[in-house]
Design a protein around this motif. Structure first.
Motif, PDB file in Angstrom:
ATOM      1  N   LYS A  85      -7.772  16.559  -3.103  1.00  0.00           N
ATOM      2  CA  LYS A  85      -7.072  17.688  -3.695  1.00  0.00           C
ATOM      3  C   LYS A  85      -7.309  17.661  -5.208  1.00  0.00           C
ATOM      4  O   LYS A  85      -6.885  16.725  -5.893  1.00  0.00           O
ATOM      5  N   PHE A 114      -3.331   3.539 -10.092  1.00  0.00           N
ATOM      6  CA  PHE A 114      -4.756   3.855 -10.099  1.00  0.00           C
ATOM      7  C   PHE A 114      -5.462   3.401 -11.381  1.00  0.00           C
ATOM      8  O   PHE A 114      -6.435   2.666 -11.350  1.00  0.00           O
ATOM      9  N   LYS A 138      -6.747  -4.866  -2.355  1.00  0.00           N
ATOM     10  CA  LYS A 138      -5.781  -3.938  -2.941  1.00  0.00           C
ATOM     11  C   LYS A 138      -6.431  -3.158  -4.091  1.00  0.00           C
ATOM     12  O   LYS A 138      -6.329  -1.947  -4.176  1.00  0.00           O
ATOM     13  N   VAL A 159     -10.419  11.267  -5.987  1.00  0.00           N
ATOM     14  CA  VAL A 159      -9.772  12.308  -6.792  1.00  0.00           C
ATOM     15  C   VAL A 159     -10.667  12.682  -7.970  1.00  0.00           C
ATOM     16  O   VAL A 159     -10.871  13.864  -8.266  1.00  0.00           O
ATOM     17  N   SER A 218      -6.834  18.307  -9.028  1.00  0.00           N
ATOM     18  CA  SER A 218      -5.587  18.364  -9.780  1.00  0.00           C
ATOM     19  C   SER A 218      -5.874  18.221 -11.263  1.00  0.00           C
ATOM     20  O   SER A 218      -7.018  18.007 -11.676  1.00  0.00           O
ATOM     21  N   PHE A 249       4.614  12.093 -11.837  1.00  0.00           N
ATOM     22  CA  PHE A 249       3.162  12.042 -11.634  1.00  0.00           C
ATOM     23  C   PHE A 249       2.735  12.640 -10.301  1.00  0.00           C
ATOM     24  O   PHE A 249       1.558  12.888 -10.074  1.00  0.00           O
ATOM     25  N   LEU A 275      -9.566   5.327  -3.618  1.00  0.00           N
ATOM     26  CA  LEU A 275      -8.736   6.533  -3.568  1.00  0.00           C
ATOM     27  C   LEU A 275      -8.856   7.313  -4.876  1.00  0.00           C
ATOM     28  O   LEU A 275      -9.048   8.531  -4.874  1.00  0.00           O
ATOM     29  N   PHE A 317      -7.038  12.925   0.105  1.00  0.00           N
ATOM     30  CA  PHE A 317      -7.367  12.583  -1.285  1.00  0.00           C
ATOM     31  C   PHE A 317      -8.545  13.375  -1.829  1.00  0.00           C
ATOM     32  O   PHE A 317      -9.374  12.872  -2.580  1.00  0.00           O
ATOM     33  N   GLY A 328      -5.321  15.803 -12.824  1.00  0.00           N
ATOM     34  CA  GLY A 328      -5.648  14.387 -13.059  1.00  0.00           C
ATOM     35  C   GLY A 328      -4.654  13.494 -12.347  1.00  0.00           C
ATOM     36  O   GLY A 328      -3.480  13.829 -12.247  1.00  0.00           O
ATOM     37  N   PHE A 329      -5.155  12.359 -11.854  1.00  0.00           N
ATOM     38  CA  PHE A 329      -4.217  11.462 -11.176  1.00  0.00           C
ATOM     39  C   PHE A 329      -3.388  10.695 -12.198  1.00  0.00           C
ATOM     40  O   PHE A 329      -3.807  10.461 -13.328  1.00  0.00           O
ATOM     41  N   GLY A 342       0.394   7.855 -12.149  1.00  0.00           N
ATOM     42  CA  GLY A 342       1.010   6.781 -11.370  1.00  0.00           C
ATOM     43  C   GLY A 342       0.709   5.428 -11.974  1.00  0.00           C
ATOM     44  O   GLY A 342      -0.203   5.278 -12.789  1.00  0.00           O
ATOM     45  N   ARG A 371      -2.169  22.213 -10.132  1.00  0.00           N
ATOM     46  CA  ARG A 371      -2.024  21.539  -8.834  1.00  0.00           C
ATOM     47  C   ARG A 371      -2.501  22.368  -7.653  1.00  0.00           C
ATOM     48  O   ARG A 371      -2.291  21.964  -6.508  1.00  0.00           O
ATOM     49  N   PHE A 410       0.813  -1.226   0.000  1.00  0.00           N
ATOM     50  CA  PHE A 410       0.000   0.000   0.000  1.00  0.00           C
ATOM     51  C   PHE A 410       0.843   1.271   0.000  1.00  0.00           C
ATOM     52  O   PHE A 410       0.307   2.363   0.160  1.00  0.00           O
ATOM     53  N   LEU A 411       2.160   1.128  -0.153  1.00  0.00           N
ATOM     54  CA  LEU A 411       2.979   2.341  -0.097  1.00  0.00           C
ATOM     55  C   LEU A 411       2.632   3.264  -1.255  1.00  0.00           C
ATOM     56  O   LEU A 411       2.261   2.811  -2.336  1.00  0.00           O
ATOM     57  N   ALA A 412       2.731   4.554  -1.000  1.00  0.00           N
ATOM     58  CA  ALA A 412       2.575   5.526  -2.079  1.00  0.00           C
ATOM     59  C   ALA A 412       3.959   6.067  -2.406  1.00  0.00           C
ATOM     60  O   ALA A 412       4.790   6.244  -1.511  1.00  0.00           O
ATOM     61  N   GLU A 413       4.206   6.307  -3.668  1.00  0.00           N
ATOM     62  CA  GLU A 413       5.510   6.816  -4.056  1.00  0.00           C
ATOM     63  C   GLU A 413       5.700   8.231  -3.517  1.00  0.00           C
ATOM     64  O   GLU A 413       4.740   8.992  -3.392  1.00  0.00           O
TER      65      GLU A 413
HETATM   66  C1  UDX Z   1      -1.248   4.720  -4.898  1.00  0.00           C
HETATM   67  C2  UDX Z   1      -1.865   4.384  -3.528  1.00  0.00           C
HETATM   68  O1  UDX Z   1      -1.988   5.592  -2.768  1.00  0.00           O
HETATM   69  C3  UDX Z   1      -0.999   3.376  -2.800  1.00  0.00           C
HETATM   70  O2  UDX Z   1      -1.620   2.983  -1.586  1.00  0.00           O
HETATM   71  C4  UDX Z   1      -0.806   2.146  -3.690  1.00  0.00           C
HETATM   72  O3  UDX Z   1       0.060   1.217  -3.071  1.00  0.00           O
HETATM   73  C5  UDX Z   1      -0.246   2.540  -5.041  1.00  0.00           C
HETATM   74  O4  UDX Z   1      -1.077   3.534  -5.651  1.00  0.00           O
HETATM   75  P1  UDX Z   1       0.759   6.262  -5.729  1.00  0.00           P
HETATM   76  O5  UDX Z   1       0.197   6.041  -7.099  1.00  0.00           O
HETATM   77  O6  UDX Z   1       2.211   6.033  -5.508  1.00  0.00           O
HETATM   78  O7  UDX Z   1       0.003   5.342  -4.655  1.00  0.00           O
HETATM   79  O8  UDX Z   1       0.481   7.781  -5.280  1.00  0.00           O
HETATM   80  P2  UDX Z   1      -0.793   8.557  -4.708  1.00  0.00           P
HETATM   81  O9  UDX Z   1      -0.310   9.439  -3.617  1.00  0.00           O
HETATM   82  O10 UDX Z   1      -1.904   7.667  -4.383  1.00  0.00           O
HETATM   83  O11 UDX Z   1      -1.206   9.504  -5.914  1.00  0.00           O
HETATM   84  C6  UDX Z   1      -1.744   9.021  -7.126  1.00  0.00           C
HETATM   85  C7  UDX Z   1      -2.099  10.173  -8.032  1.00  0.00           C
HETATM   86  O12 UDX Z   1      -3.245  10.887  -7.553  1.00  0.00           O
HETATM   87  C8  UDX Z   1      -0.992  11.225  -8.178  1.00  0.00           C
HETATM   88  O13 UDX Z   1      -0.921  11.649  -9.502  1.00  0.00           O
HETATM   89  C9  UDX Z   1      -1.454  12.341  -7.266  1.00  0.00           C
HETATM   90  O14 UDX Z   1      -0.937  13.584  -7.647  1.00  0.00           O
HETATM   91  C10 UDX Z   1      -2.968  12.263  -7.483  1.00  0.00           C
HETATM   92  N1  UDX Z   1      -3.741  12.843  -6.366  1.00  0.00           N
HETATM   93  C11 UDX Z   1      -3.677  12.271  -5.126  1.00  0.00           C
HETATM   94  C12 UDX Z   1      -4.547  13.952  -6.574  1.00  0.00           C
HETATM   95  O15 UDX Z   1      -4.631  14.467  -7.692  1.00  0.00           O
HETATM   96  N2  UDX Z   1      -5.279  14.451  -5.536  1.00  0.00           N
HETATM   97  C13 UDX Z   1      -5.237  13.899  -4.286  1.00  0.00           C
HETATM   98  O16 UDX Z   1      -5.944  14.415  -3.396  1.00  0.00           O
HETATM   99  C14 UDX Z   1      -4.410  12.780  -4.077  1.00  0.00           C
END
Ligand code: UDX
Ligand code: ADP
Length: 465
Positions: free
Chosen positions: A270, A280, A223, A234, A272, A341, A230, A268, A274-275, A277, A445, A164-167
């Motif tokens: 915020k 997702f 997972k 977003v 933006s 990202f 999450l 989560f 667009g997400f 990574g 952002r 579950f770690l986030a980068e």
């Molecule tokens: C995610 C999950 O958080 C993590 O638990 C899982 O193991 C892997 O996928 P990650 O993709 O590394 O982690 O980063 P995360 O912080 O979740 O952000 C994902 C994307 O959403 C990013 O582009 C971030 O900028 C965006 N985001 C996140 C938003 O636009 N708004 C928010 O409020 C939160």
């Protein structure tokens, strides 16, 4: 009780590298060997200067420095590490399929299967196999099938232990996880023993009440569900951001008001551009594919909408730039600040910056990119991967520079696409003076303060405002 002495992790990427570094740090009596077929990547992990390890994560280099060559090893000798290990983590990539059945949706399990076959061929004693990569539900069954049918008669226990770690916060997330999830065959004594062995590793530093044990399918599906929830938050706030822009509401104020309801929570939300990574989009597509394959079309459509909204958000941000610049960006210089990202990572997979730039290139813009951690070759590779523009065109039209001031010099517009802290601290007065006028600034952002930027003279646009 099985005492784990030797761990092997197949895959030295964003998941395998940091996870194993923290396990090695916390369990100095366990030997951890991370293997990968990518020689360059392993060489970088072994670079005498720990600042050169291939993954940028705050705090990671220090841990590698502490544990490497003590009980943390990086190697390309996959077979030797498999042979020696009591427990094998599989942390290889599982990208979305780009061909055949499930193209664009299902996870490509080619690399997982190759791992299973290699383990089966090499293993001479019983092993616990841990799925670390995010996988479709019931992958464990496929793994077991391959191992049991092609192996040397040795016994395997398959566990699911999703990460579950986030980068950007990987080290902190690994050291203080909200929870650790371990799925296994809870109904058999061997299954329970394997789960206990993994619980004991984590229990070295994680409170026992935060370590959950479930059946394998629940773990695999949890997972996907966690990432879908999450991402859905977003997309929900991004949908509201567009409505805010039309109605005069401010999405940050709305998010604050909504998030203070303890049933909703503030994280989560915020808005933006667009997400992005690696997880997702891939995981939701995976969920959509699984739902469809069971004939659950309403479930599939519900989750697919999260992706459609995200695509829309990226596209409408790029379209806003073109529209604001008098409906043409042809030949105009647009500075892109941030390519990763999110901040604090050098990972660019599915980054919104790629799609916004691709759109601007279709409108014949000249794009100048700056990101503090992303290398120029990565920027080019990301754009080439989309196959919208030829490699020659991309290299002619896109320049990657070493600092933000250079990127913004003589630009018609700036687009902030990653929330790096340093962008807040730029000398915005000087940036303004060195730009063409009117000087357009698009904040994807909600990183910058509108009032002070407008006072400097910028034409300022931010998401949801
Ligand atoms: C995610 C999950 O958080 C993590 O638990 C899982 O193991 C892997 O996928 P990650 O993709 O590394 O982690 O980063 P995360 O912080 O979740 O952000 C994902 C994307 O959403 C990013 O582009 C971030 O900028 C965006 N985001 C996140 C938003 O636009 N708004 C928010 O409020 C939160
Ligand atoms: P993630 O974000 O899931 O960690 P990455 O792409 O960063 O994904 O890392 C996955 C790693 O797995 C890559 O470095 C790749 O070379 C490695 N890999 C894939 N298949 C195998 C295999 N069969 N044996 C060893 N390493 C593999």
């Amino acid at each position: 009780m099985t005492q784990i002495k030797n761990i092997c992790c197949i895959g030295a990427g964003y998941v395998g590298g940091p996870t194993m570094a923290v396990i090695a740090q916390k369990c100095p009596d366990v030997n951890v060997t991370v293997v990968d077929i990518n020689e360059k990547r392993i060489a970088a992990w072994n670079d005498p200067n720990v600042e050169n390890i291939p993954i940028y994560e705050p705090g990671l280099s220090e841990i590698v420095k502490e544990a490497r060559d003590r009980n943390l090893f990086f190697s390309t000798d996959v077979n030797a590490a498999i042979d020696k290990a009591d427990m094998i983590f599989i942390s290889v990539n599982t990208p979305t399929k780009t061909y055949g059945i499930g193209k664009g949706m299902a996870a490509d399990l080619k690399w997982i299967e190759l791992c299973a076959r290699q383990i089966a061929e090499v293993a001479k004693n019983d092993k616990i196999i841990v799925e670390k990569s995010t996988l479709p539900v019931r992958t464990a069954a496929a793994l077991k099938d391959i191992l049991d049918n092609t192996g040397n008669g040795v016994k395997y226990q398959i566990l699911s232990n999703p990460e579950f770690l986030a980068e950007g916060t990987a080290v902190e997330d690994l050291q203080n996880p909200d929870r650790v999830l371990i799925g296994g065959d809870i109904d058999s004594p061997e299954g329970k023993e394997a789960m206990d062995a993994l619980v004991n590793i984590y229990a070295t530093w994680v409170p026992k009440e935060n370590i959950l044990t479930t059946n394998v399918w629940s773990s695999e599906l949890s997972k996907l569900t966690a990432n879908a929830f999450l991402a859905q938050r977003v997309s929900s706030i991004n949908a509201m951001s567009e409505l805010c822009e039309k109605t005069g509401a401010d999405v940050n104020e709305v998010a604050k008001a909504v998030g203070m309801d303890s049933r909703v929570g503030s994280k989560f939300l915020k808005a933006s551009v667009g997400f992005g990574g690696s997880c997702f989009q891939k995981d939701i597509l995976n969920l959509v594919y699984i739902a469809k394959s069971f004939g659950l079309h309403e479930v599939a459509d519900y989750w697919e909408q999260v992706i459609l909204m995200n695509d829309h958000q990226k596209r409408r941000f790029a379209a806003k730039i073109v529209k604001t610049l008098y409906n043409t960006v042809s030949g105009k210089k647009i500075a892109i600040l941030g390519w990763a990202f999110k901040k604090d990572t050098n990972d660019t997979r599915e980054s919104a910056a790629i799609y916004v730039t691709d759109y601007l290139l279709s409108e014949q813009a000249e794009v100048v990119v700056y990101d503090p951690k992303v290398k120029p070759e990565q920027v080019y590779a990301d754009l080439e991967y989309l196959c919208t523009h030829s490699s020659e065109e991309i290299r002619e039209r896109v320049t990657v520079v070493q600092n933000a001031d250079e990127a913004c010099k003589e630009a018609h517009a700036i687009a902030v696409l990653t929330e790096w802290d340093e962008f807040k601290e730029l000398n915005w007065k000087a940036v303004y003076e060195n730009m063409l006028k009117p000087a357009f600034l698009f904040d994807g952002r909600r990183l910058l303060d509108k009032k002070t930027k407008e006072e400097l003279g910028f034409e300022f646009f931010s998401i949801g405002n």
